[in-house]
Scaffold this motif. Structure first.
Motif, PDB file in Angstrom:
ATOM      1  N   ASP A  64     -28.736   1.173 -34.314  1.00  0.00           N
ATOM      2  CA  ASP A  64     -28.502   2.612 -34.192  1.00  0.00           C
ATOM      3  C   ASP A  64     -27.107   2.995 -34.685  1.00  0.00           C
ATOM      4  O   ASP A  64     -26.602   4.071 -34.347  1.00  0.00           O
ATOM      5  CB  ASP A  64     -28.675   3.067 -32.740  1.00  0.00           C
ATOM      6  N   GLU A  65     -26.491   2.140 -35.504  1.00  0.00           N
ATOM      7  CA  GLU A  65     -25.121   2.391 -35.954  1.00  0.00           C
ATOM      8  C   GLU A  65     -25.008   3.712 -36.710  1.00  0.00           C
ATOM      9  O   GLU A  65     -24.048   4.455 -36.544  1.00  0.00           O
ATOM     10  CB  GLU A  65     -24.636   1.240 -36.841  1.00  0.00           C
ATOM     11  N   GLN A  66     -25.976   4.035 -37.529  1.00  0.00           N
ATOM     12  CA  GLN A  66     -26.001   5.296 -38.262  1.00  0.00           C
ATOM     13  C   GLN A  66     -27.358   5.965 -38.102  1.00  0.00           C
ATOM     14  O   GLN A  66     -27.954   6.440 -39.065  1.00  0.00           O
ATOM     15  CB  GLN A  66     -25.689   5.069 -39.749  1.00  0.00           C
ATOM     16  N   GLY A  67     -27.807   6.020 -36.866  1.00  0.00           N
ATOM     17  CA  GLY A  67     -29.178   6.453 -36.635  1.00  0.00           C
ATOM     18  C   GLY A  67     -30.083   5.250 -36.785  1.00  0.00           C
ATOM     19  O   GLY A  67     -29.806   4.355 -37.581  1.00  0.00           O
ATOM     20  N   TRP A  68     -31.172   5.212 -36.026  1.00  0.00           N
ATOM     21  CA  TRP A  68     -32.024   4.022 -36.036  1.00  0.00           C
ATOM     22  C   TRP A  68     -32.547   3.735 -37.436  1.00  0.00           C
ATOM     23  O   TRP A  68     -33.163   4.588 -38.068  1.00  0.00           O
ATOM     24  CB  TRP A  68     -33.194   4.209 -35.075  1.00  0.00           C
ATOM     25  N   ARG A  69     -32.262   2.505 -37.888  1.00  0.00           N
ATOM     26  CA  ARG A  69     -32.753   2.039 -39.185  1.00  0.00           C
ATOM     27  C   ARG A  69     -32.809   0.517 -39.160  1.00  0.00           C
ATOM     28  O   ARG A  69     -32.139  -0.120 -38.354  1.00  0.00           O
ATOM     29  CB  ARG A  69     -31.836   2.510 -40.321  1.00  0.00           C
ATOM     30  N   GLN A  70     -33.630  -0.055 -40.042  1.00  0.00           N
ATOM     31  CA  GLN A  70     -33.755  -1.505 -40.089  1.00  0.00           C
ATOM     32  C   GLN A  70     -32.420  -2.113 -40.510  1.00  0.00           C
ATOM     33  O   GLN A  70     -31.718  -1.579 -41.371  1.00  0.00           O
ATOM     34  CB  GLN A  70     -34.863  -1.926 -41.047  1.00  0.00           C
ATOM     35  N   SER A  71     -32.080  -3.236 -39.873  1.00  0.00           N
ATOM     36  CA  SER A  71     -30.764  -3.827 -40.046  1.00  0.00           C
ATOM     37  C   SER A  71     -30.893  -5.332 -40.217  1.00  0.00           C
ATOM     38  O   SER A  71     -31.974  -5.916 -40.103  1.00  0.00           O
ATOM     39  CB  SER A  71     -29.883  -3.483 -38.836  1.00  0.00           C
ATOM     40  N   THR A  72     -29.756  -5.961 -40.482  1.00  0.00           N
ATOM     41  CA  THR A  72     -29.708  -7.416 -40.570  1.00  0.00           C
ATOM     42  C   THR A  72     -29.556  -8.014 -39.171  1.00  0.00           C
ATOM     43  O   THR A  72     -29.235  -7.321 -38.210  1.00  0.00           O
ATOM     44  CB  THR A  72     -28.535  -7.865 -41.451  1.00  0.00           C
ATOM     45  N   PHE A  73     -29.766  -9.322 -39.088  1.00  0.00           N
ATOM     46  CA  PHE A  73     -29.712 -10.020 -37.807  1.00  0.00           C
ATOM     47  C   PHE A  73     -28.861 -11.276 -37.955  1.00  0.00           C
ATOM     48  O   PHE A  73     -28.893 -11.948 -38.991  1.00  0.00           O
ATOM     49  CB  PHE A  73     -31.129 -10.397 -37.357  1.00  0.00           C
ATOM     50  N   SER A  74     -28.090 -11.565 -36.917  1.00  0.00           N
ATOM     51  CA  SER A  74     -27.333 -12.813 -36.872  1.00  0.00           C
ATOM     52  C   SER A  74     -27.524 -13.448 -35.502  1.00  0.00           C
ATOM     53  O   SER A  74     -27.951 -12.787 -34.542  1.00  0.00           O
ATOM     54  CB  SER A  74     -25.840 -12.555 -37.135  1.00  0.00           C
ATOM     55  N   ALA A  75     -27.175 -14.724 -35.411  1.00  0.00           N
ATOM     56  CA  ALA A  75     -27.346 -15.428 -34.136  1.00  0.00           C
ATOM     57  C   ALA A  75     -26.493 -14.809 -33.029  1.00  0.00           C
ATOM     58  O   ALA A  75     -26.848 -14.887 -31.846  1.00  0.00           O
ATOM     59  CB  ALA A  75     -26.982 -16.908 -34.322  1.00  0.00           C
ATOM     60  N   ASP A  76     -25.382 -14.170 -33.391  1.00  0.00           N
ATOM     61  CA  ASP A  76     -24.536 -13.534 -32.379  1.00  0.00           C
ATOM     62  C   ASP A  76     -25.259 -12.409 -31.655  1.00  0.00           C
ATOM     63  O   ASP A  76     -24.896 -12.054 -30.529  1.00  0.00           O
ATOM     64  CB  ASP A  76     -23.264 -12.980 -33.037  1.00  0.00           C
ATOM     65  N   ASP A  77     -26.266 -11.821 -32.294  1.00  0.00           N
ATOM     66  CA  ASP A  77     -27.004 -10.728 -31.660  1.00  0.00           C
ATOM     67  C   ASP A  77     -27.819 -11.195 -30.464  1.00  0.00           C
ATOM     68  O   ASP A  77     -28.279 -10.370 -29.667  1.00  0.00           O
ATOM     69  CB  ASP A  77     -27.933 -10.056 -32.680  1.00  0.00           C
ATOM     70  N   LEU A  78     -28.027 -12.509 -30.347  1.00  0.00           N
ATOM     71  CA  LEU A  78     -28.800 -13.038 -29.228  1.00  0.00           C
ATOM     72  C   LEU A  78     -27.968 -13.186 -27.952  1.00  0.00           C
ATOM     73  O   LEU A  78     -28.524 -13.489 -26.895  1.00  0.00           O
ATOM     74  CB  LEU A  78     -29.393 -14.406 -29.589  1.00  0.00           C
ATOM     75  N   ALA A  79     -26.659 -12.968 -28.045  1.00  0.00           N
ATOM     76  CA  ALA A  79     -25.785 -13.177 -26.895  1.00  0.00           C
ATOM     77  C   ALA A  79     -26.248 -12.347 -25.708  1.00  0.00           C
ATOM     78  O   ALA A  79     -26.388 -11.128 -25.790  1.00  0.00           O
ATOM     79  CB  ALA A  79     -24.346 -12.816 -27.259  1.00  0.00           C
ATOM     80  N   GLY A  80     -26.512 -13.015 -24.602  1.00  0.00           N
ATOM     81  CA  GLY A  80     -26.929 -12.346 -23.380  1.00  0.00           C
ATOM     82  C   GLY A  80     -28.388 -11.969 -23.317  1.00  0.00           C
ATOM     83  O   GLY A  80     -28.876 -11.524 -22.273  1.00  0.00           O
ATOM     84  N   SER A  81     -29.134 -12.138 -24.417  1.00  0.00           N
ATOM     85  CA  SER A  81     -30.523 -11.693 -24.438  1.00  0.00           C
ATOM     86  C   SER A  81     -31.457 -12.609 -23.655  1.00  0.00           C
ATOM     87  O   SER A  81     -32.599 -12.233 -23.378  1.00  0.00           O
ATOM     88  CB  SER A  81     -31.021 -11.588 -25.886  1.00  0.00           C
ATOM     89  N   LEU A  82     -30.976 -13.837 -23.321  1.00  0.00           N
ATOM     90  CA  LEU A  82     -31.823 -14.789 -22.594  1.00  0.00           C
ATOM     91  C   LEU A  82     -31.387 -14.949 -21.136  1.00  0.00           C
ATOM     92  O   LEU A  82     -31.887 -15.828 -20.442  1.00  0.00           O
ATOM     93  CB  LEU A  82     -31.801 -16.156 -23.295  1.00  0.00           C
ATOM     94  N   ASP A  83     -30.469 -14.106 -20.670  1.00  0.00           N
ATOM     95  CA  ASP A  83     -30.019 -14.206 -19.277  1.00  0.00           C
ATOM     96  C   ASP A  83     -31.060 -13.678 -18.306  1.00  0.00           C
ATOM     97  O   ASP A  83     -31.201 -14.174 -17.182  1.00  0.00           O
ATOM     98  CB  ASP A  83     -28.711 -13.425 -19.083  1.00  0.00           C
ATOM     99  N   GLU A  84     -31.769 -12.668 -18.713  1.00  0.00           N
ATOM    100  CA  GLU A  84     -32.759 -12.012 -17.860  1.00  0.00           C
ATOM    101  C   GLU A  84     -34.155 -12.229 -18.420  1.00  0.00           C
ATOM    102  O   GLU A  84     -34.333 -12.372 -19.635  1.00  0.00           O
ATOM    103  CB  GLU A  84     -32.457 -10.508 -17.753  1.00  0.00           C
ATOM    104  N   PRO A  85     -35.168 -12.239 -17.520  1.00  0.00           N
ATOM    105  CA  PRO A  85     -35.064 -12.053 -16.071  1.00  0.00           C
ATOM    106  C   PRO A  85     -34.630 -13.339 -15.366  1.00  0.00           C
ATOM    107  O   PRO A  85     -35.039 -14.440 -15.770  1.00  0.00           O
ATOM    108  CB  PRO A  85     -36.478 -11.662 -15.682  1.00  0.00           C
TER     109      PRO A  85
END
Length: 297
Positions: A64-85
């Motif tokens: 959503d950096e400039q309005g929702w649009r398809q973006s690139t992905f890096s491993a850093d984006d996974l930070a915290g995503s596996l803590d929950e539930p």
């Protein structure tokens, strides 16, 4: 790394695993997460586990950096995503337990995706009420992008259901993701249809506003010429201060009445800025006539 231990981590929950990039055998559960702090990202893909390792495959990402649009992905984006539930993981059926928890996390994310749809509905409401000046095309593009993201996430849930190699609880999570995201996609498509109808109406309103402003310009140019032709300008030229006000007051009055009628008929809500602009144009036209009268031979 430790996953499914909550934030902050509870040592009694979760499990130590290796986040691998290699291909793991076994069925995949849908992986849907919203991550990021400064700018949010929607991650859509699938996850596999053998009990000691977890493989996360992100198929697409939206930012959503400039309005929702398809973006690139890096491993850093996974930070915290596996803590929950936060979830207890024992030694028995470890792989199935982790798979169930990952699927549950994706199902929980659906509520956050629903919140994004609410945000878009609020933007549309603000546009309709003229409380913001966001470009309508940008809003429509974001609706399409979110609909695409939700549909991709739903496809992964359906694929997991077709494989049917999970326990009952995991399957229920996948089925819930399928049903709830299906409903969200339907609502987004309905919202997009409504916005498209509004866009057509807005174009018609813009054309009507242009025609009205064109009429205003014609009146601004034609009324002074008509008035001057009625009583003649030769008797007033060159201007003196006494002659100027007697010559220009009828013109200013006619222009003010014409501007008031035009502003009243402009589509939409007439703002104070529009009134000020009209007064400025009238004053400018009178000023031009005044200067021309004083400079006339």
């Amino acid at each position: 790394m430790r996953i499914l231990a909550g934030d902050p981590a509870d040592p009694a929950l979760g499990a130590e695993i290796t986040l691998t990039e290699g291909r793991l055998d076994g069925p995949a559960v849908p992986f849907v997460r919203i991550t990021g702090r400064e700018h949010r990202k929607i991650l859509v893909g699938e996850a596999r586990t053998d009990g000691t390792s977890v493989e996360i495959v992100v198929r697409a990402a939206w930012s959503d950096e400039q309005g929702w649009r398809q973006s690139t992905f890096s491993a850093d984006d996974l930070a915290g995503s596996l803590d929950e539930p936060a979830h207890p993981v024992d030694g028995r059926e470890r792989a199935l337990t982790i798979a169930k928890a990952l699927a549950e996390g994706s199902r929980n994310t659906v509520a956050d995706l629903r919140g994004l749809r609410y945000e878009m509905e609020r933007q549309v409401a603000d546009l309709l009420a003229q409380r913001r000046n966001t470009a309508l095309r940008m809003v429509m593009a974001q609706l399409v992008e979110l609909s695409l993201a939700f549909s991709r996430a739903r496809d992964h849930a359906r694929e997991a259901i077709r494989e049917g190699r999970f326990n009952t609880v995991t399957m229920r999570h996948c089925e819930a993701i399928d049903v709830e995201l299906g409903d969200e996609v339907t609502r987004l498509q309905s919202l997009l249809s409504s916005v498209s109808t509004f866009a057509v109406a807005q174009e018609g309103e813009a054309q009507q506003r242009f025609n009205t402003l064109a009429a205003a310009a014609a009146a601004g140019l034609g009324l002074p010429a008509l008035i001057l032709s009625l009583y003649g300008a030769d008797d007033y030229l060159p201007f003196t201060w006494d002659k100027a006000w007697r010559a220009l007051v009828p013109i200013a009055g006619a222009l003010t009445v014409a501007a008031g009628i035009i502003l009243h008929r402009i589509p939409g809500r007439t703002t104070a800025k529009q009134y000020l602009a009209a007064l400025g144009l009238i004053a400018g036209l009178i000023g031009v006539l005044l200067i021309a009268g004083f400079l006339a031979p």
